[in-house]
Design a protein around this motif. Structure first.
Motif, short mmCIF file in Angstrom:
data_model
loop_
_atom_site.label_atom_id
_atom_site.label_comp_id
_atom_site.label_asym_id
_atom_site.label_seq_id
_atom_site.Cartn_x
_atom_site.Cartn_y
_atom_site.Cartn_z
N ASP A 29 0.82 -1.06 0.02
CA ASP A 29 -0.06 0.03 0.08
C ASP A 29 0.95 1.31 -0.13
N ARG A 30 2.16 1.19 0.76
CA ARG A 30 2.84 2.32 0.94
C ARG A 30 3.60 2.73 -0.53
N HIS A 31 4.12 1.51 -1.27
CA HIS A 31 5.25 1.77 -2.12
C HIS A 31 4.55 1.53 -3.49
N ALA A 32 3.65 0.59 -3.72
CA ALA A 32 3.24 0.36 -5.16
C ALA A 32 2.80 1.46 -5.77
N PRO A 33 2.04 2.29 -5.47
CA PRO A 33 1.70 3.55 -6.42
C PRO A 33 2.94 4.33 -6.95
N TRP A 34 4.04 4.62 -5.97
CA TRP A 34 5.11 5.30 -6.57
C TRP A 34 6.07 4.48 -7.54
N LEU A 35 5.93 3.26 -7.15
CA LEU A 35 6.98 2.23 -8.08
C LEU A 35 6.16 2.28 -9.21
N SER A 36 4.75 1.81 -9.21
CA SER A 36 4.10 1.81 -10.40
C SER A 36 4.31 3.27 -11.66
N VAL A 37 4.28 4.19 -10.83
CA VAL A 37 4.43 5.54 -11.78
C VAL A 37 5.90 5.55 -12.41
#
Length: 189
Positions: A29-37
């Motif tokens: 939840d913490r890291h997936a969004p920015w890693l995906s971007v």
């Protein structure tokens, strides 16, 4: 984990190493969004990005006990993600790398170019360096992004970009000299 306390990344990795899958969920939840971007800025195939993201978190789950506590957990995870992307793209020929549309042959104009949004983000993200990077050829910019900004080895960058290692080294050397001169000129102005 104690309820009500927001654990830091290191504590979550330790809990994950001890078998707490809830810690993996929190890391995701913490890291997936920015890693995906960041992955999406390097590859135009959403399915590849989704697969790489999943592979990254599987590797985090399997390797949580091996994390040695040096550096930021996010940086460690990014290293895993970009290496997974490089592995995945070894045989692909129709992807967007480093924000540049590339068919690994040549584009209609003979060289890939950044989208306006990517140029703006790059300028904001890197300030003076972003402006200096914009003055590089797309080929040199891709090498600098792969080796310096993403931390890939020469060999990994060569595989990702589909060029020989010697070409990566030459472009990197020339790009750094150009960036140095551009940044010095900017300071004098």
């Amino acid at each position: 984990m104690a309820s009500g306390v927001v654990p830091d990344d290191q504590a979550l990795l330790e809990a994950l190493a001890d078998g707490d899958l809830g810690a993996l969920s929190q890391l995701y939840d913490r890291h997936a969004p920015w890693l995906s971007v960041r992955l999406t800025r390097r590859c135009n195939d959403r399915e590849v990005v989704a697969d790489v993201l999943q592979d990254t978190f599987v590797a985090v789950w399997q390797g949580a006990g091996r994390y040695q506590g040096r550096g930021e957990v996010g940086a460690w995870m990014w290293g895993i993600a970009i290496r997974r992307l490089v592995s995945r793209l070894r045989t692909r020929r129709d992807v967007v790398l480093m924000g540049n549309p590339v068919s690994m042959g040549s584009s209609a104009a003979g060289a890939p170019s950044l989208a306006v949004e990517d140029e703006l983000l790059q300028g904001v993200e890197y300030g003076d360096l972003g402006h200096a990077m914009a003055s590089l050829s797309p080929e040199m910019r891709a090498v600098i992004q792969a080796t310096v900004l993403d931390g890939l080895t020469t060999r990994e960058a060569a595989r990702l970009l589909g060029i020989p290692q010697g070409t990566v080294k030459t472009r990197s050397h020339r790009a750094k000299a150009h960036l140095r001169a551009s940044l010095l000129e900017g300071r004098r102005s």
